[in-house]
Write a protein that holds these residues in place. Structure first.
Motif, PDB file in Angstrom:
ATOM      1  N   ASP A 291       0.820  -1.210   0.000  1.00 20.75           N
ATOM      2  CA  ASP A 291       0.000   0.000   0.000  1.00 20.75           C
ATOM      3  C   ASP A 291       0.856   1.263   0.000  1.00 20.75           C
ATOM      4  N   VAL A 292       2.053   1.175   0.548  1.00 22.72           N
ATOM      5  CA  VAL A 292       2.935   2.340   0.627  1.00 22.72           C
ATOM      6  C   VAL A 292       3.761   2.503  -0.654  1.00 22.72           C
ATOM      7  N   PHE A 293       4.358   1.412  -1.128  1.00 24.71           N
ATOM      8  CA  PHE A 293       5.320   1.503  -2.235  1.00 24.71           C
ATOM      9  C   PHE A 293       4.770   1.008  -3.576  1.00 24.71           C
ATOM     10  N   GLY A 294       3.638   0.341  -3.570  1.00 27.71           N
ATOM     11  CA  GLY A 294       3.068  -0.154  -4.821  1.00 27.71           C
ATOM     12  C   GLY A 294       3.131  -1.662  -4.929  1.00 27.71           C
ATOM     13  N   ARG A 295       2.321  -2.206  -5.854  1.00 28.94           N
ATOM     14  CA  ARG A 295       2.239  -3.660  -6.023  1.00 28.94           C
ATOM     15  C   ARG A 295       3.470  -4.220  -6.754  1.00 28.94           C
ATOM     16  N   ARG A 296       3.873  -3.528  -7.812  1.00 31.65           N
ATOM     17  CA  ARG A 296       4.883  -4.061  -8.722  1.00 31.65           C
ATOM     18  C   ARG A 296       6.232  -4.332  -8.048  1.00 31.65           C
ATOM     19  N   PRO A 297       6.792  -3.406  -7.237  1.00 35.64           N
ATOM     20  CA  PRO A 297       8.076  -3.698  -6.594  1.00 35.64           C
ATOM     21  C   PRO A 297       8.016  -4.934  -5.700  1.00 35.64           C
ATOM     22  N   MET A 298       6.909  -5.115  -5.005  1.00 37.08           N
ATOM     23  CA  MET A 298       6.774  -6.274  -4.128  1.00 37.08           C
ATOM     24  C   MET A 298       6.724  -7.564  -4.941  1.00 37.08           C
ATOM     25  N   MET A 299       5.958  -7.538  -6.037  1.00 31.54           N
ATOM     26  CA  MET A 299       5.795  -8.743  -6.843  1.00 31.54           C
ATOM     27  C   MET A 299       7.097  -9.145  -7.526  1.00 31.54           C
ATOM     28  N   ILE A 300       7.827  -8.173  -8.040  1.00 34.79           N
ATOM     29  CA  ILE A 300       9.107  -8.487  -8.690  1.00 34.79           C
ATOM     30  C   ILE A 300      10.103  -9.056  -7.685  1.00 34.79           C
ATOM     31  N   THR A 301      10.185  -8.439  -6.503  1.00 34.44           N
ATOM     32  CA  THR A 301      11.117  -8.914  -5.476  1.00 34.44           C
ATOM     33  C   THR A 301      10.772 -10.323  -5.021  1.00 34.44           C
ATOM     34  N   GLY A 302       9.489 -10.564  -4.734  1.00 32.89           N
ATOM     35  CA  GLY A 302       9.078 -11.891  -4.282  1.00 32.89           C
ATOM     36  C   GLY A 302       9.301 -12.957  -5.339  1.00 32.89           C
ATOM     37  N   ALA A 303       8.998 -12.634  -6.598  1.00 33.76           N
ATOM     38  CA  ALA A 303       9.191 -13.606  -7.678  1.00 33.76           C
ATOM     39  C   ALA A 303      10.671 -13.921  -7.880  1.00 33.76           C
ATOM     40  N   LEU A 304      11.534 -12.919  -7.705  1.00 41.20           N
ATOM     41  CA  LEU A 304      12.979 -13.158  -7.800  1.00 41.20           C
ATOM     42  C   LEU A 304      13.446 -14.137  -6.725  1.00 41.20           C
ATOM     43  N   ILE A 305      12.942 -13.967  -5.514  1.00 43.12           N
ATOM     44  CA  ILE A 305      13.322 -14.877  -4.423  1.00 43.12           C
ATOM     45  C   ILE A 305      12.889 -16.296  -4.745  1.00 43.12           C
ATOM     46  N   MET A 306      11.665 -16.456  -5.245  1.00 44.17           N
ATOM     47  CA  MET A 306      11.165 -17.797  -5.555  1.00 44.17           C
ATOM     48  C   MET A 306      11.933 -18.429  -6.710  1.00 44.17           C
ATOM     49  N   THR A 307      12.300 -17.621  -7.706  1.00 43.97           N
ATOM     50  CA  THR A 307      12.967 -18.161  -8.891  1.00 43.97           C
ATOM     51  C   THR A 307      14.437 -18.470  -8.620  1.00 43.97           C
ATOM     52  N   TRP A 395      10.854 -27.178 -10.873  1.00 45.04           N
ATOM     53  CA  TRP A 395       9.454 -26.861 -11.152  1.00 45.04           C
ATOM     54  C   TRP A 395       9.073 -25.531 -10.494  1.00 45.04           C
ATOM     55  N   ILE A 396       9.508 -25.319  -9.252  1.00 45.99           N
ATOM     56  CA  ILE A 396       9.224 -24.074  -8.545  1.00 45.99           C
ATOM     57  C   ILE A 396       9.888 -22.896  -9.263  1.00 45.99           C
ATOM     58  N   ALA A 397      11.145 -23.056  -9.666  1.00 42.32           N
ATOM     59  CA  ALA A 397      11.877 -21.971 -10.331  1.00 42.32           C
ATOM     60  C   ALA A 397      11.232 -21.604 -11.665  1.00 42.32           C
ATOM     61  N   ALA A 398      10.805 -22.602 -12.424  1.00 42.10           N
ATOM     62  CA  ALA A 398      10.171 -22.332 -13.719  1.00 42.10           C
ATOM     63  C   ALA A 398       8.871 -21.562 -13.540  1.00 42.10           C
ATOM     64  N   ALA A 399       8.082 -21.957 -12.552  1.00 37.61           N
ATOM     65  CA  ALA A 399       6.825 -21.260 -12.289  1.00 37.61           C
ATOM     66  C   ALA A 399       7.078 -19.839 -11.802  1.00 37.61           C
ATOM     67  N   GLY A 400       8.084 -19.681 -10.940  1.00 34.62           N
ATOM     68  CA  GLY A 400       8.429 -18.345 -10.461  1.00 34.62           C
ATOM     69  C   GLY A 400       8.856 -17.433 -11.590  1.00 34.62           C
ATOM     70  N   ALA A 401       9.543 -17.991 -12.575  1.00 35.04           N
ATOM     71  CA  ALA A 401       9.998 -17.192 -13.715  1.00 35.04           C
ATOM     72  C   ALA A 401       8.831 -16.652 -14.533  1.00 35.04           C
TER      73      ALA A 401
END
Length: 424
Positions: A291-307, A395-401
């Motif tokens: 809510d403070v910084f926006g959706r996109r920065p959070m989603m990119i950071t989280g997806a990078l961690i998962m991938t 499988w997890i990394a491919a989905a995260g990508a």
């Protein structure tokens, strides 16, 4: 004119959106945690791997029913209102869960046993297809504009709490009962407990004022696929990473730790309950940041961690040291919480009001059903076919990508989007 949705307190709105997900996901997850026992009782085979694969096949059947359930319940939510669909979805989960608790096994009724449990799983899948997405739409539409992510996260929070409750109940029963008692009658207790949670959910939701849908003349299903198909595909792609990571780490890994790492069932469930407790703490914090910084920065950071983190984190899970296993699960919990903190509200914000329930339900459930629901089956097959104990991480990394690419290149931040509520 009676009181409108705005008359409900913020706490009451959050509770109503949260509580149904607790029950739905507790009931749905219990099956995953007792997959080995259910496989032996309902899909007996001389090869334990075949029984487990058959059990996870029934688990996947429930997930594959979710897109259809999303369309059915989503259409109800868009036409006659969010509150009504939330009540119906709880009932549709409670009934088959109770029936599973009393279902005779293969030894008693033969081939009818696996057929019946698959049918009940499909009904549960139809129900879950409508519950989660309808509750998140309900929460976002009734949230203050600058707190939509924080409100939305409580739908996820309830779902995670439900899965964790399933883990905790399974842990307690596995500790108290012997293996023989578990196979004889102990596995039925968690399903019976789900009926009590269902009653609580219905009582809480009765206190929420009724909202309005689009009306009988609307055609949300036709509109979804004729005018908003690209958005539906985008929402589905955004959800792939968290679908696979969540079901690989917080449902399948319980079986992995028991069958591959050869640790006791109680230890596997203890570790799972602990890492999911951390996830519950992190989710509201991540949503606040969204809510403070926006959706996109959070989603990119989280997806990078998962991938990028999938392989090293799964190497920790593959150890026989409970501390290392826990650290691996914690790493995934951090990545998931950051990603979901942005994703949850974005899912709703991407779709217009008159197709919001239908479009989100189909997109989300198509992604979760195909990728998340098949994950236990796929990773079990990968392990059997390749002999590589780290293969689930690929499988997890491919989905995260997939989610990372979609977040980075095909999504514009929706934090400041004006959101029309469902009521006219």
């Amino acid at each position: 004119m009676g009181p409108g949705p705005e008359s409900d307190s913020q706490v009451r709105v959050i509770l109503a959106g949260l509580v149904g997900n607790v029950m739905e996901w507790y009931d749905f997850a219990i099956y995953g945690y007792f997959a080995v026992t259910i496989g032996n009782l309902f899909f007996p085979s001389d090869d334990p791997a075949v029984s487990l694969l058959s059990s996870f096949g029934a688990f996947a059947a429930g997930f594959l029913a979710r897109p259809l359930g999303g369309i059915v319940f989503g259409r109800i939510g868009d036409i006659i209102g969010r509150k009504r669909v939330l009540t119906l979805s709880v009932l549709a989960m409670a009934i088959p869960t109770t029936l599973i608790a009393f279902l005779p096994t293969y030894e008693t009724i033969g081939i009818a046993a696996p057929i019946l449990i698959i049918l009940l799983r499909i009904i549960q899948g139809l129900s879950v297809g409508g519950e989660y997405t309808s509750s998140v739409v309900f929460l976002v539409e009734r949230a203050p504009p600058r707190r939509r992510a924080f409100f939305a996260i409580w739908g996820v929070w309830g779902a995670v709490l439900g899965v964790m409750m399933g883990s905790a109940v399974g842990d307690a029963i596995s500790t108290i009962l012997s293996d023989a008692e578990m196979a004889d009658w102990g596995w039925r207790i968690p399903f019976l407990f789900g009926s009590l949670v269902a009653i609580t959910s219905l009582l809480v939701r009765r206190t929420i004022t009724t909202d309005e849908g689009a009306g009988e003349g609307a055609s949300p299903v036709i509109s979804t696929f004729s005018k908003h198909s690209l958005t539906v595909v985008k929402v589905a792609a955004l959800n792939v990473g968290q679908a696979v990571a969540f079901y690989a780490v917080f449902v399948y890994v319980v079986t992995y730790v028991k069958e591959i790492d050869h640790l006791p069932s109680a230890t596997a469930l203890d570790l799972n309950t602990g890492s999911m407790s951390l996830l519950l703490v992190l989710l509201p914090i991540a949503a606040w940041f969204s809510d403070v910084f926006g959706r996109r920065p959070m989603m990119i950071t989280g997806a990078l961690i998962m991938t990028a983190g999938a392989v090293p984190l799964f190497l920790l899970i593959h150890s026989t040291n409970p501390l290392f296993i826990f650290l691996g699960e914690v790493g995934f919990a951090v990545g998931l919480s950051v990603f979901i903190g942005g994703l949850c509200a974005a899912n709703v914000e991407l779709l217009p009001t008159h197709v919001r329930c239908t479009g989100l339900a189909f997109a989300y459930n198509a992604s979760i059903g195909v990728f998340g629901g098949l994950t236990p089956l796929i990773v079990t097959w990968l392990l059997t076919a390749t002999g590589d104990p780290i293969s689930p991480a690929y499988w997890i990394a491919a989905a995260g990508a997939i989610s990372l690419i979609t977040s980075a290149f095909f999504y514009r931040d929706t934090r400041d989007t004006e959101l029309e509520a469902s009521s006219p």
